[in-house]
Scaffold this motif. Sequence first.
Motif, short mmCIF file in Angstrom:
data_model
loop_
_atom_site.label_atom_id
_atom_site.label_comp_id
_atom_site.label_asym_id
_atom_site.label_seq_id
_atom_site.Cartn_x
_atom_site.Cartn_y
_atom_site.Cartn_z
N LYS A 92 15.02 -33.24 -12.67
CA LYS A 92 14.59 -32.10 -13.47
C LYS A 92 13.13 -31.78 -13.27
CE LYS A 92 18.07 -32.50 -17.11
NZ LYS A 92 18.30 -32.61 -18.56
N SER A 93 12.30 -32.78 -13.05
CA SER A 93 10.88 -32.54 -12.87
C SER A 93 10.22 -33.73 -12.21
CB SER A 93 10.19 -32.23 -14.20
OG SER A 93 10.26 -33.37 -15.05
N ILE A 94 9.05 -33.50 -11.65
CA ILE A 94 8.27 -34.56 -11.01
C ILE A 94 6.84 -34.41 -11.48
CG2 ILE A 94 7.30 -35.36 -8.82
CD1 ILE A 94 9.95 -34.63 -7.49
N GLY A 95 6.25 -35.48 -11.97
CA GLY A 95 4.89 -35.38 -12.49
C GLY A 95 4.12 -36.67 -12.35
N ASN A 96 2.83 -36.56 -12.51
CA ASN A 96 1.92 -37.71 -12.55
C ASN A 96 0.85 -37.46 -13.59
OD1 ASN A 96 2.37 -38.72 -9.26
ND2 ASN A 96 2.07 -40.19 -10.87
N MET B 243 -6.09 -34.85 -7.06
CA MET B 243 -5.54 -36.19 -6.82
C MET B 243 -4.13 -36.30 -7.37
SD MET B 243 -8.92 -38.49 -7.62
CE MET B 243 -8.16 -40.02 -7.19
N LEU B 244 -3.90 -35.77 -8.57
CA LEU B 244 -2.56 -35.81 -9.16
C LEU B 244 -1.59 -34.93 -8.38
CD1 LEU B 244 -3.53 -35.58 -12.94
CD2 LEU B 244 -2.67 -37.60 -11.76
N THR B 245 -2.06 -33.75 -7.97
CA THR B 245 -1.18 -32.82 -7.27
C THR B 245 -0.78 -33.35 -5.90
OG1 THR B 245 -2.26 -30.99 -8.42
CG2 THR B 245 -0.91 -30.43 -6.54
N GLU B 246 -1.68 -34.07 -5.23
CA GLU B 246 -1.33 -34.69 -3.95
C GLU B 246 -0.08 -35.55 -4.11
OE1 GLU B 246 -2.58 -34.38 -0.98
OE2 GLU B 246 -4.64 -33.69 -1.13
N SER B 247 -0.05 -36.31 -5.19
CA SER B 247 1.09 -37.19 -5.46
C SER B 247 2.34 -36.39 -5.81
CB SER B 247 0.76 -38.16 -6.60
OG SER B 247 1.91 -38.82 -7.07
N ILE C 204 0.21 -25.59 -5.84
CA ILE C 204 0.44 -26.27 -7.11
C ILE C 204 -0.89 -26.61 -7.78
CG2 ILE C 204 1.46 -28.31 -8.20
CD1 ILE C 204 3.52 -28.29 -5.91
N ALA C 205 -1.85 -27.11 -6.99
CA ALA C 205 -3.16 -27.47 -7.55
C ALA C 205 -3.88 -26.24 -8.08
CB ALA C 205 -4.00 -28.16 -6.48
N GLU C 206 -3.85 -25.15 -7.35
CA GLU C 206 -4.53 -23.94 -7.80
C GLU C 206 -3.90 -23.39 -9.08
OE1 GLU C 206 -4.41 -21.34 -4.46
OE2 GLU C 206 -5.84 -22.53 -3.29
N PRO D 165 -14.55 -33.94 -24.84
CA PRO D 165 -14.31 -34.58 -23.54
C PRO D 165 -12.83 -34.94 -23.37
CG PRO D 165 -16.23 -35.52 -24.61
CD PRO D 165 -15.56 -34.65 -25.64
N ILE D 166 -12.39 -34.98 -22.13
CA ILE D 166 -10.99 -35.24 -21.82
C ILE D 166 -10.83 -36.69 -21.40
CG2 ILE D 166 -9.11 -34.65 -20.24
CD1 ILE D 166 -10.40 -31.85 -20.04
N ARG D 167 -9.80 -37.34 -21.95
CA ARG D 167 -9.54 -38.74 -21.64
C ARG D 167 -8.44 -38.91 -20.60
NH1 ARG D 167 -9.99 -43.59 -25.73
NH2 ARG D 167 -12.11 -42.96 -25.25
N SER D 168 -7.43 -38.07 -20.62
CA SER D 168 -6.35 -38.20 -19.63
C SER D 168 -5.80 -36.83 -19.29
CB SER D 168 -5.24 -39.12 -20.14
OG SER D 168 -4.55 -38.55 -21.22
N MET D 169 -5.24 -36.74 -18.07
CA MET D 169 -4.68 -35.48 -17.58
C MET D 169 -3.38 -35.75 -16.85
SD MET D 169 -8.02 -33.49 -16.06
CE MET D 169 -7.01 -32.04 -15.78
N GLY D 170 -2.52 -34.73 -16.83
CA GLY D 170 -1.27 -34.84 -16.10
C GLY D 170 -0.91 -33.52 -15.46
N VAL D 171 -0.20 -33.58 -14.34
CA VAL D 171 0.33 -32.40 -13.66
C VAL D 171 1.81 -32.63 -13.44
CG1 VAL D 171 0.28 -31.00 -11.56
CG2 VAL D 171 -1.85 -31.89 -12.50
#
Length: 425
Positions: free
Chosen positions: A259-263, A283-287, A330-332, A347-353
């Motif tokens: 259904k989806s792929i994320g990091n 970096m996340l989008t590369e994965s 995807i990154a853009e 400030p941001i502590r964590s991010m996901g794509v």
Amino acid sequence: MLLKKMEKMDRVILHSDMNSFYANVECLYHPELQGLPVAVGGNPENRHGIILAKNQLAKEAQVKTGEALWEARVKCPNLIIIEPNFERYLKFAKMARKIYYRYSDLVEPFGLDEAWIDVTGSIHRYGTGEEIAGKISWSIQSELGLTVSIGVSWNKIFAKFGSDYKKPDAITVITRENYQSIVWKRDAGELLYVGRSTRKKLMKFGIFTIGDLAKASLDFLKCQLGKMGVVLWHFANGLDDSPVKWFDENYNGNERIIKSIGNSTTTPRDIENIKDVKLVIYMLTESVAMRLREACCFCQTVAIHIRTKELISFTRQAKLTKPSDLTNEIAEAAIELFTKNYDFSSPIRSMGVRASDLVPDSVPIQLDLFGFEEDRVRLGRLDTTIDGIRKRYGNHSVRRAVTMGDSMSSLDPKKDNIIHPLGYF
């Protein structure tokens, strides 16, 4: 007459939950830790300082999954904390599923350590659901050195409840005759998909147990909780008829259901500027994009997940103009989502794509007469070439300039990817 009886026959669904999975796997590799409280936790230096799993002795010391490492050490000063090895856990998860496949080809993973198994078609050969559960439990203990708790019922929700009901190393059978005396007496929060906020809402309405939920007015629940209220009412009354979805982890073709792929990642430092945001997103989008290509899929929707220093989270998503597995596109899209929806007020502590709305990469795509199709083809070839180099020499063998020269450049989302539970819905 026989056909009518077969149509009315209940399904036989098992839910297997491997006890203290990460911690017990680590104890197999570290026999000197037997008899000691052990937990698997992140690296405090990289701010992944929480408990991911704990063994029975740590559990008895009140160590809880998700709490900070320092909190766990206050409760249990002699706690042994080991950093996670997800490749090792994936290996054991696959071995456990091979055991499940002996009894049915309908095996639906729910994370690494849990799975539903529909053995309705196997009871004539291997015995009752409880007997099959016993054989699975014995096989996992004798062949893998681990224990499982297994729930047996006629639906997925009560089977899952059964595996949580008694731990460790137990089998619980929930039937149409006993579910009201077992399930209905338990706290509403023990029903699958009743989270903290939903439980608080239910308590405001005087709904404390699963039985209270089952007896509540369906119209009232729909009014207060929307569609989810209807779903939970059906779950509490044992009316779940969702199938155990076929899943073949060895099949790499386009028909595999994803259904989806994320990091996502918790960053080594708080993020306070767009430069760092772009670094992490790339970096996340590369994965994510590499995993899309491995799965032979295009995505049609891109989503970002942001968690602030105050642990406030939000998610935003947007449709792509056309299906894609290109890292740049995807990154853009992710960067554009971020700039439109965040102002660095905290400030941001964590991010996901995340890439979702997946389609096979063989799907026809409408070309744009005034677009840059030749550039897209070149970018696709470049991504494929880089994938090959990274598979051979490692994920850091080829890197984007934007990700170099920074303390966060050591992050490797592709290698450190954690497989999360498949969505129930």
